[in-house]
Design an enzyme around this catalytic site. Sequence first.
Site, PDB file in Angstrom:
ATOM      1  CD  GLU A 237       2.437  -1.273  -7.064  1.00 19.90           C
ATOM      2  OE1 GLU A 237       2.120  -0.596  -6.068  1.00 19.90           O
ATOM      3  OE2 GLU A 237       2.095  -0.947  -8.215  1.00 19.90           O
ATOM      4  CB  CYS A 271       1.295  -3.035   1.203  1.00 21.34           C
ATOM      5  SG  CYS A 271       0.024  -3.434   0.013  1.00 21.34           S
TER       6      CYS A 271
END
Length: 527
Positions: A237, A271
């Site tokens: 990720e 993010c």
Amino acid sequence: MSIVTATLESLNPATGEPVGSVPTTAPEDVHSVVDAVAAVQPAWAARSLAERGAVLQRVAQVVLDGSDDIRDLIVREQGKPRNEAFSMEILPTIDAVGWIAQAGAEILADEKVPMPQAFLKTKRSTFVYEPLGVIGIISPWNYPWSIPFGEVALALMAGNGVVLKPASLTPLIGERIIDVFSRAGVPEGLVRVVHGPGTGAALAESSVGKVFFTGSVETGRSVAEACARRLTGSVLELGGKDPMIVLDDAHLNHAIAGAVWGGFANAGQTCSGIERVYVARGVSERFIAGVIDGARRLRIGDPMSWDTEIGPMVSEEQHALVRELVDDAVASGATLHCGGPIDAPAGLNGAFYAPAVLTGVTPDMRIMREEIFGPVLPIVTVDSEAEAVALANDSDFGLGASVWTSDRARGERLSGQLEAGMVWINDHMFSHGACQCAWGGVKDSGLGRTHSKFGMYECVNVKLRVWEGSAMRDAWWHPYDETLGHALRSTANLLYGSAAERGRALRDGAVPLARLGGRLARDAIRR
Ligand code: NAD
């Protein structure tokens, strides 16, 4: 055996004061931590899904009971405002463990595989979801509670043990995660934490069954390489550069408020925060004015204060990086409408950055290509949907993207054109907080998925188990001869051929099929 070598101190990003410290592990000792977890994992794996789920259900209560305290630890160690610590970290995890316990009992249960083929009908096939052993979780500082927490819970539900390596800026939160799982009744030693320089790399090189890594692209690549050398999997990720596309039929007030939240929550250190906005010319003037106004109104201050909306950046390094990217954009001709570095509010000592809105940015500027990870929204006016999509896709990243429109069909059509792991229509990034939704990106944003049934499948070896109970052996075994060849060909025509081919197969294949049948029947009675 003592494997503690030193301590790691954790500092409050708002004040610079120490929050606490944790013992570190020498990198060469990480493998023995993994081995220790591997020793207790089989007993956990032997428990039923219902038993594991019951423990996870208790975790939800333990988090709820300690939530004020955990919230304030997140604020003190990471610096996000109190309300965000609750809404974006704690609440989602209370919900997640409940979902993981309940849905996991179904998703990870043995699953019958239908075998409708005529020549396989006697076989009973099942997918069995077996734990991988020990899962290594390496996590970042920006969502230090919710990111590792969900992954720990998924790994445990699937019957694994866990070694967690929290970010070096947020070690106490990592310790607290282990604490809530053990308070809820997770067996002693099944979830362990390691801190200190080199421990992440050592974990990736250890004998763990898989690594869940969340962090930067560069580090993610090195973790994936280390895993690949051992032929072990990794879920990555990584970074994002999420675009937001605002169409001319969008509910503009929602789009403005959504841009301000999606761009500036957690001081932009998310993010999947909005990092690029492409707005239709017809509404761009109103939209830009609204976002600038919204950005100016955000209250900057002590994250412990209830009404603070922007806290400090997590570190001076992060602050410097944001300054560098904005300065570079302005030097290249962009217009900064508001925001920028500011002195810490009275009584504080952190690196604060007021929410910034930029226009006049071009695709080649660093700010439009590199992850910003700060409270900065660059806005670009576009003349068509196609231009918006092309610019949105013009990125190495592909984590999330959003489309803002009142027309669902239009939004869904555009979602199909966007290179992203997740597309939200009239919202952004919230779905990390809904564990049934898959989380992950494409391109440089990562590989594999966490959360959802796909995240559960990442935590297991999918074993196929087949039972054959028929007295008759398989027709395609030895001996090979012409009879077998004709019988197989006729079977193929009978099962898959046209009407004419089926007729021919019945006529021409009758003899070889009867001979083969007789052979199998004779074998069946000869035990
Ligand atoms: P980072 O890559 O610097 O560190 C992540 C973790 O890896 C930390 O625990 C760190 O100690 C560890 N680490 C450092 N070097 C390592 C090595 N050689 N081998 C193994 N582990 C190592 O990232 P960060 O600064 O903590 O986090 C910010 C980044 O994370 C941003 O790029 C952000 O976009 C990304 N992120 C992605 C997601 C997502 O879901 N895709 C979520 C949050 C953050």
